[in-house]
Design a protein around this motif. Structure first.
Motif, mmCIF file in Angstrom:
data_model
loop_
_atom_site.group_PDB
_atom_site.id
_atom_site.type_symbol
_atom_site.label_atom_id
_atom_site.label_comp_id
_atom_site.label_asym_id
_atom_site.label_seq_id
_atom_site.Cartn_x
_atom_site.Cartn_y
_atom_site.Cartn_z
ATOM 1 N N VAL A 27 23.944 60.127 46.243
ATOM 2 C CA VAL A 27 24.721 61.038 45.397
ATOM 3 C C VAL A 27 23.848 61.671 44.319
ATOM 4 C CG1 VAL A 27 26.934 59.965 45.886
ATOM 5 C CG2 VAL A 27 25.550 59.102 44.003
ATOM 6 N N ALA A 28 22.781 60.992 43.899
ATOM 7 C CA ALA A 28 21.858 61.599 42.937
ATOM 8 C C ALA A 28 21.138 62.787 43.562
ATOM 9 C CB ALA A 28 20.854 60.557 42.455
ATOM 10 N N ARG A 29 20.709 62.641 44.806
ATOM 11 C CA ARG A 29 20.019 63.748 45.474
ATOM 12 C C ARG A 29 21.005 64.854 45.866
ATOM 13 N NH1 ARG A 29 17.333 59.244 48.279
ATOM 14 N NH2 ARG A 29 18.499 59.832 50.163
ATOM 15 N N MET A 30 22.245 64.493 46.182
ATOM 16 C CA MET A 30 23.271 65.509 46.437
ATOM 17 C C MET A 30 23.525 66.326 45.179
ATOM 18 S SD MET A 30 25.870 63.138 48.689
ATOM 19 C CE MET A 30 27.263 64.270 48.624
ATOM 20 N N TYR A 31 23.578 65.647 44.047
ATOM 21 C CA TYR A 31 23.761 66.338 42.762
ATOM 22 C C TYR A 31 22.592 67.292 42.516
ATOM 23 C CZ TYR A 31 24.634 66.777 37.690
ATOM 24 O OH TYR A 31 24.861 67.247 36.425
ATOM 25 N N ASP A 32 21.385 66.835 42.831
ATOM 26 C CA ASP A 32 20.210 67.691 42.696
ATOM 27 C C ASP A 32 20.358 68.937 43.568
ATOM 28 O OD1 ASP A 32 17.235 68.074 41.972
ATOM 29 O OD2 ASP A 32 17.179 68.072 44.169
ATOM 30 N N TYR A 33 20.889 68.772 44.768
ATOM 31 C CA TYR A 33 21.114 69.911 45.663
ATOM 32 C C TYR A 33 22.141 70.870 45.068
ATOM 33 C CZ TYR A 33 22.418 72.508 49.892
ATOM 34 O OH TYR A 33 22.692 73.499 50.801
ATOM 35 N N PHE A 34 23.226 70.329 44.501
ATOM 36 C CA PHE A 34 24.239 71.179 43.871
ATOM 37 C C PHE A 34 23.632 72.024 42.746
ATOM 38 C CE2 PHE A 34 27.464 67.643 44.967
ATOM 39 C CZ PHE A 34 27.754 68.220 46.191
ATOM 40 N N LEU A 35 22.647 71.462 42.062
ATOM 41 C CA LEU A 35 22.000 72.161 40.954
ATOM 42 C C LEU A 35 20.918 73.140 41.413
ATOM 43 C CD1 LEU A 35 21.607 69.260 38.361
ATOM 44 C CD2 LEU A 35 23.186 71.188 38.219
ATOM 45 N N GLY A 36 20.659 73.166 42.731
ATOM 46 C CA GLY A 36 19.620 74.041 43.248
ATOM 47 C C GLY A 36 18.245 73.424 43.214
ATOM 48 N N GLY A 37 18.172 72.080 43.078
ATOM 49 C CA GLY A 37 16.897 71.386 43.033
ATOM 50 C C GLY A 37 16.273 71.204 44.402
ATOM 51 N N GLN A 84 18.113 58.014 18.692
ATOM 52 C CA GLN A 84 17.939 57.072 19.806
ATOM 53 C C GLN A 84 19.013 57.370 20.847
ATOM 54 O OE1 GLN A 84 16.439 52.931 18.162
ATOM 55 N NE2 GLN A 84 18.518 53.310 17.426
ATOM 56 N N ILE A 85 18.599 57.477 22.101
ATOM 57 C CA ILE A 85 19.536 57.808 23.172
ATOM 58 C C ILE A 85 19.256 56.922 24.379
ATOM 59 C CG2 ILE A 85 20.347 59.617 24.735
ATOM 60 C CD1 ILE A 85 19.409 61.678 22.660
ATOM 61 N N VAL A 86 20.320 56.376 24.954
ATOM 62 C CA VAL A 86 20.240 55.662 26.225
ATOM 63 C C VAL A 86 21.075 56.439 27.230
ATOM 64 C CG1 VAL A 86 20.637 53.500 27.458
ATOM 65 C CG2 VAL A 86 19.989 53.454 25.031
ATOM 66 N N ASP A 87 20.426 56.994 28.230
ATOM 67 C CA ASP A 87 21.080 57.834 29.240
ATOM 68 C C ASP A 87 21.235 56.997 30.511
ATOM 69 O OD1 ASP A 87 22.021 59.795 30.908
ATOM 70 O OD2 ASP A 87 20.246 61.083 30.783
ATOM 71 N N ILE A 88 22.460 56.541 30.778
ATOM 72 C CA ILE A 88 22.724 55.628 31.895
ATOM 73 C C ILE A 88 23.258 56.419 33.082
ATOM 74 C CG2 ILE A 88 23.988 53.588 32.644
ATOM 75 C CD1 ILE A 88 24.122 52.695 29.749
ATOM 76 N N GLY A 89 22.622 56.224 34.249
ATOM 77 C CA GLY A 89 22.943 57.035 35.413
ATOM 78 C C GLY A 89 22.371 58.425 35.243
ATOM 79 N N SER A 90 21.101 58.464 34.855
ATOM 80 C CA SER A 90 20.480 59.710 34.391
ATOM 81 C C SER A 90 20.271 60.735 35.493
ATOM 82 C CB SER A 90 19.138 59.394 33.726
ATOM 83 O OG SER A 90 18.325 58.621 34.587
ATOM 84 N N GLY A 91 20.116 60.296 36.746
ATOM 85 C CA GLY A 91 19.887 61.237 37.830
ATOM 86 C C GLY A 91 18.473 61.777 37.843
ATOM 87 N N LEU A 92 18.197 62.616 38.823
ATOM 88 C CA LEU A 92 16.860 63.172 38.994
ATOM 89 C C LEU A 92 16.516 64.142 37.872
ATOM 90 C CD1 LEU A 92 17.125 63.658 42.810
ATOM 91 C CD2 LEU A 92 15.188 62.508 41.716
ATOM 92 N N PRO A 93 15.243 64.158 37.446
ATOM 93 C CA PRO A 93 14.834 65.112 36.414
ATOM 94 C C PRO A 93 15.117 66.543 36.844
ATOM 95 C CG PRO A 93 13.127 63.466 36.769
ATOM 96 C CD PRO A 93 14.140 63.276 37.865
ATOM 97 N N THR A 94 15.519 67.355 35.885
ATOM 98 C CA THR A 94 15.789 68.768 36.136
ATOM 99 C C THR A 94 15.315 69.543 34.917
ATOM 100 O OG1 THR A 94 17.511 70.367 36.709
ATOM 101 C CG2 THR A 94 18.153 68.549 35.256
ATOM 102 N N GLN A 95 15.730 70.778 34.768
ATOM 103 C CA GLN A 95 15.364 71.528 33.570
ATOM 104 C C GLN A 95 16.180 71.029 32.390
ATOM 105 O OE1 GLN A 95 15.936 75.669 34.538
ATOM 106 N NE2 GLN A 95 13.899 75.855 35.423
ATOM 107 N N ASP A 96 15.585 71.057 31.213
ATOM 108 C CA ASP A 96 16.250 70.605 29.991
ATOM 109 C C ASP A 96 16.792 69.184 30.140
ATOM 110 O OD1 ASP A 96 15.773 72.487 28.081
ATOM 111 O OD2 ASP A 96 17.613 73.614 28.397
ATOM 112 N N ASN A 97 15.880 68.255 30.405
ATOM 113 C CA ASN A 97 16.251 66.851 30.428
ATOM 114 C C ASN A 97 16.567 66.386 29.007
ATOM 115 O OD1 ASN A 97 15.634 66.021 33.350
ATOM 116 N ND2 ASN A 97 13.781 67.096 32.722
#
Length: 273
Positions: A27-37, A84-97
């Motif tokens: 689902v992380a890579r599917m999300y990347d596909y939805f974003l055009g990654g 300080q930020i904890v990003d849980i379920g961060s997914g694949l890096p994209t623009q503006d991480n």
């Protein structure tokens, strides 16, 4: 939509066992596909296209979620003084991480990314190799105590000071049997007053219902929840104005369009009093 891949936690090491599974849609890579990654494979693209055929606006929702994430980070760092930020379920890096958005405001802002998809972890660590204020660990959102006690997390985040915990587009991949409300409550108990919790979540709506079955057989199933159920994640927190609303309507930085009303996902931020 983003989500963790279910895998055994490795605690202090923060690394994930096993080999990268390219036979199961992620689902992380599917999300990347939805974003055009480009960080996805045929098995992911095929399953993502099944989702799009059943709910054509899902890629638009994915972009709306990323835009929401950027706005909320700007707000927390720029207006609330969070460093300080904890990003849980961060997914694949994209623009503006998250770390890029936050550290443009204050380079001293510390960020920990948490995910248990091996592909996500490899890419995140490569991106962050030269950034001393940012770290990525392999842990599962279903094990919040493991995340909170991980020495890599503790080495970056001081939980005696305010912190923002981001749970964006991840809880709708957590089954009721895994107690998503208990997960959030555990995280809230661990953070100090003045800290924030951010949630974005797909809504149980007739426009999305046909797409949920396309996630069966992927590494996580989709669980849609009603607006009251999504708001319940903020129990005990003081909601930031405008509350829990459709993602494009959370503190927009520009005009809204008719297409924004097709985003069947809600988001909000709550402060621990």
């Amino acid at each position: 939509m983003e989500a963790p891949e279910r895998a055994p936690s490795t605690g202090a090491q923060g690394d994930l066992p096993g080999r990268l599974d390219l036979s199961t849609p992620s689902v992380a890579r599917m999300y990347d596909y939805f974003l055009g990654g480009k960080d996805n494979f045929p098995v992911d693209r095929e399953r993502a296209e099944q989702v799009i055929r059943r709910a054509p606006h899902v890629p638009f929702m994915a972009h709306a979620n990323r835009d929401f994430l950027v706005r909320v980070v700007r707000y927390l760092v720029g207006e609330c003084g969070i460093r300080q930020i904890v990003d849980i379920g961060s997914g694949l890096p994209t623009q503006d991480n998250v770390h890029q958005v936050a550290q443009r405001i204050d380079p001293r802002t510390r960020v920990v990314y948490v995910d248990n998809d091996r592909h996500v972890l490899v890419h995140a660590r490569a991106l962050l190799a030269a950034n001393p204020n940012t770290h990525a660990i392999g842990c599962d959102v279903r094990e919040p105590l493991t995340i909170l006690s991980d020495p890599h997390v503790r080495g970056v985040i001081d939980f005696s000071r305010p912190v923002a915990v981001l749970l964006c587009a991840v809880l709708h991949f957590i089954a009721d049997a895994d107690d998503p409300y208990g997960i959030v409550a555990t995280l809230v108990r661990a953070i100090t007053p003045g800290s924030y919790v951010v949630v974005s979540h797909a809504e149980r709506h007739r426009d999305l219902m046909p797409a949920t079955s396309a996630y069966n057989g992927a590494n996580a199933s989709a669980v849609l929840r009603s607006a009251p159920e999504i708001r319940a994640f903020f129990d005990g927190l003081e909601l930031v104005t405008p509350g829990v609303v459709p993602l494009p309507r959370w503190r927009p930085e520009g005009p809204l369009f008719l297409a924004d009303d097709r985003v069947r996902a809600l988001g909000g931020a709550g402060c621990k009093p």
